[in-house]
Design a protein around this motif. Structure first.
Motif: not given
Length: 131
Positions: A11-18
Protein backbone atom coordinates in the motif's frame (compact mmCIF):
# COMPACT_ATOMS: atom_id res chain seq x y z
CA UNK A 1 4.90 -22.29 14.75
CA UNK A 2 3.07 -20.65 11.89
CA UNK A 3 4.28 -20.11 8.34
CA UNK A 4 2.47 -17.43 6.39
CA UNK A 5 2.66 -17.86 2.63
CA UNK A 6 0.34 -15.06 1.64
CA UNK A 7 1.10 -11.43 2.14
CA UNK A 8 -0.96 -8.33 2.31
CA UNK A 9 -0.96 -6.05 -0.70
CA UNK A 10 1.61 -3.28 -0.92
CA UNK A 11 0.00 0.00 0.00
CA UNK A 12 1.07 3.55 -0.60
CA UNK A 13 2.09 5.59 2.42
CA UNK A 14 -0.67 8.09 3.28
CA UNK A 15 0.06 11.71 2.31
CA UNK A 16 -0.68 12.94 5.83
CA UNK A 17 2.29 10.91 7.15
CA UNK A 18 4.71 10.88 4.20
CA UNK A 19 6.19 13.26 1.64
CA UNK A 20 6.85 11.75 -1.80
CA UNK A 21 6.31 8.21 -3.03
CA UNK A 22 6.46 5.62 -0.23
CA UNK A 23 5.27 1.99 -0.30
CA UNK A 24 4.54 -0.16 2.77
CA UNK A 25 4.46 -3.93 3.11
CA UNK A 26 3.39 -5.39 6.44
CA UNK A 27 5.82 -8.25 7.00
CA UNK A 28 4.61 -9.45 10.40
CA UNK A 29 1.73 -8.73 12.77
CA UNK A 30 1.40 -11.75 15.06
CA UNK A 31 -1.82 -12.36 16.95
CA UNK A 32 -2.22 -11.19 20.55
CA UNK A 33 -0.70 -11.22 23.03
CA UNK A 34 2.17 -10.13 20.74
CA UNK A 35 2.23 -6.45 19.85
CA UNK A 36 5.13 -6.76 17.40
CA UNK A 37 4.75 -5.12 13.99
CA UNK A 38 7.28 -5.31 11.16
CA UNK A 39 7.05 -3.32 7.93
CA UNK A 40 9.21 -3.15 4.84
CA UNK A 41 9.16 0.48 3.70
CA UNK A 42 10.39 1.55 0.26
CA UNK A 43 11.12 5.25 -0.28
CA UNK A 44 11.61 6.87 -3.71
CA UNK A 45 14.39 9.49 -3.90
CA UNK A 46 13.59 12.41 -1.60
CA UNK A 47 10.59 10.68 0.01
CA UNK A 48 10.41 10.64 3.80
CA UNK A 49 8.16 10.41 6.83
CA UNK A 50 6.64 13.32 8.72
CA UNK A 51 7.86 13.91 12.27
CA UNK A 52 6.63 11.08 14.48
CA UNK A 53 7.38 9.04 17.59
CA UNK A 54 6.71 5.51 18.82
CA UNK A 55 5.44 4.50 22.26
CA UNK A 56 8.02 1.71 22.66
CA UNK A 57 10.71 2.94 20.27
CA UNK A 58 11.58 1.64 16.82
CA UNK A 59 14.31 -0.35 15.11
CA UNK A 60 15.16 0.45 11.49
CA UNK A 61 17.30 -1.94 9.48
CA UNK A 62 18.31 -0.55 6.08
CA UNK A 63 18.17 -3.29 3.44
CA UNK A 64 18.81 -1.24 0.29
CA UNK A 65 20.08 2.14 -0.76
CA UNK A 66 20.93 5.22 1.24
CA UNK A 67 18.77 7.48 3.32
CA UNK A 68 18.58 9.93 6.18
CA UNK A 69 17.35 9.87 9.76
CA UNK A 70 17.04 12.80 12.15
CA UNK A 71 15.97 13.21 15.75
CA UNK A 72 14.30 16.47 16.85
CA UNK A 73 17.04 18.96 17.65
CA UNK A 74 19.75 16.88 15.95
CA UNK A 75 21.29 16.85 12.50
CA UNK A 76 20.20 14.58 9.63
CA UNK A 77 22.46 11.51 9.53
CA UNK A 78 23.15 9.30 6.53
CA UNK A 79 22.08 5.65 6.81
CA UNK A 80 23.03 2.92 4.34
CA UNK A 81 22.27 -0.72 3.58
CA UNK A 82 23.37 -2.81 6.55
CA UNK A 83 22.89 -0.03 9.14
CA UNK A 84 20.63 -0.52 12.16
CA UNK A 85 19.08 2.48 13.92
CA UNK A 86 17.51 2.35 17.40
CA UNK A 87 15.06 5.17 18.07
CA UNK A 88 14.19 5.67 21.73
CA UNK A 89 10.58 5.47 22.98
CA UNK A 90 8.90 8.86 22.57
CA UNK A 91 11.78 10.33 20.52
CA UNK A 92 10.50 12.65 17.76
CA UNK A 93 12.21 11.80 14.47
CA UNK A 94 11.83 11.34 10.71
CA UNK A 95 13.53 9.07 8.18
CA UNK A 96 13.52 8.46 4.45
CA UNK A 97 15.50 8.25 1.23
CA UNK A 98 18.37 10.48 0.27
CA UNK A 99 17.66 13.23 -2.24
CA UNK A 100 18.91 11.17 -5.21
CA UNK A 101 18.65 7.56 -4.01
CA UNK A 102 16.02 4.96 -3.20
CA UNK A 103 16.05 3.46 0.28
CA UNK A 104 14.30 0.45 1.79
CA UNK A 105 14.28 -0.43 5.47
CA UNK A 106 12.58 -2.84 7.81
CA UNK A 107 10.75 -0.98 10.57
CA UNK A 108 10.14 -2.93 13.76
CA UNK A 109 7.81 -1.53 16.42
CA UNK A 110 5.77 -2.70 19.38
CA UNK A 111 2.21 -1.39 19.46
CA UNK A 112 0.88 0.34 22.55
CA UNK A 113 -1.90 -1.34 24.52
CA UNK A 114 -4.46 0.56 22.42
CA UNK A 115 -2.91 -0.81 19.21
CA UNK A 116 -1.23 2.39 18.01
CA UNK A 117 2.32 2.17 16.73
CA UNK A 118 3.07 5.86 16.11
CA UNK A 119 2.00 9.38 16.92
CA UNK A 120 2.30 11.65 13.87
CA UNK A 121 3.10 15.36 13.76
CA UNK A 122 3.95 17.99 11.12
CA UNK A 123 5.67 17.34 7.81
CA UNK A 124 9.42 17.87 7.74
CA UNK A 125 10.33 21.34 6.52
CA UNK A 126 13.08 22.19 4.02
CA UNK A 127 15.32 23.38 6.88
CA UNK A 128 15.56 19.76 8.08
CA UNK A 129 15.49 17.73 4.85
CA UNK A 130 18.36 18.31 2.43
CA UNK A 131 16.85 18.41 -1.06
Amino acid sequence: MQITRTRSETRQGPAENFTGQVWLDEVAAPAAPSRLRVFSVHFAPGAHTAWHRHPHGQVLYVTEGEGLVQRKGGVAEVIRAGDTVWIEPGEWHWHGAGPRTFMTHLAVVEAAEDGTTAEWDAHVGPEDHPA
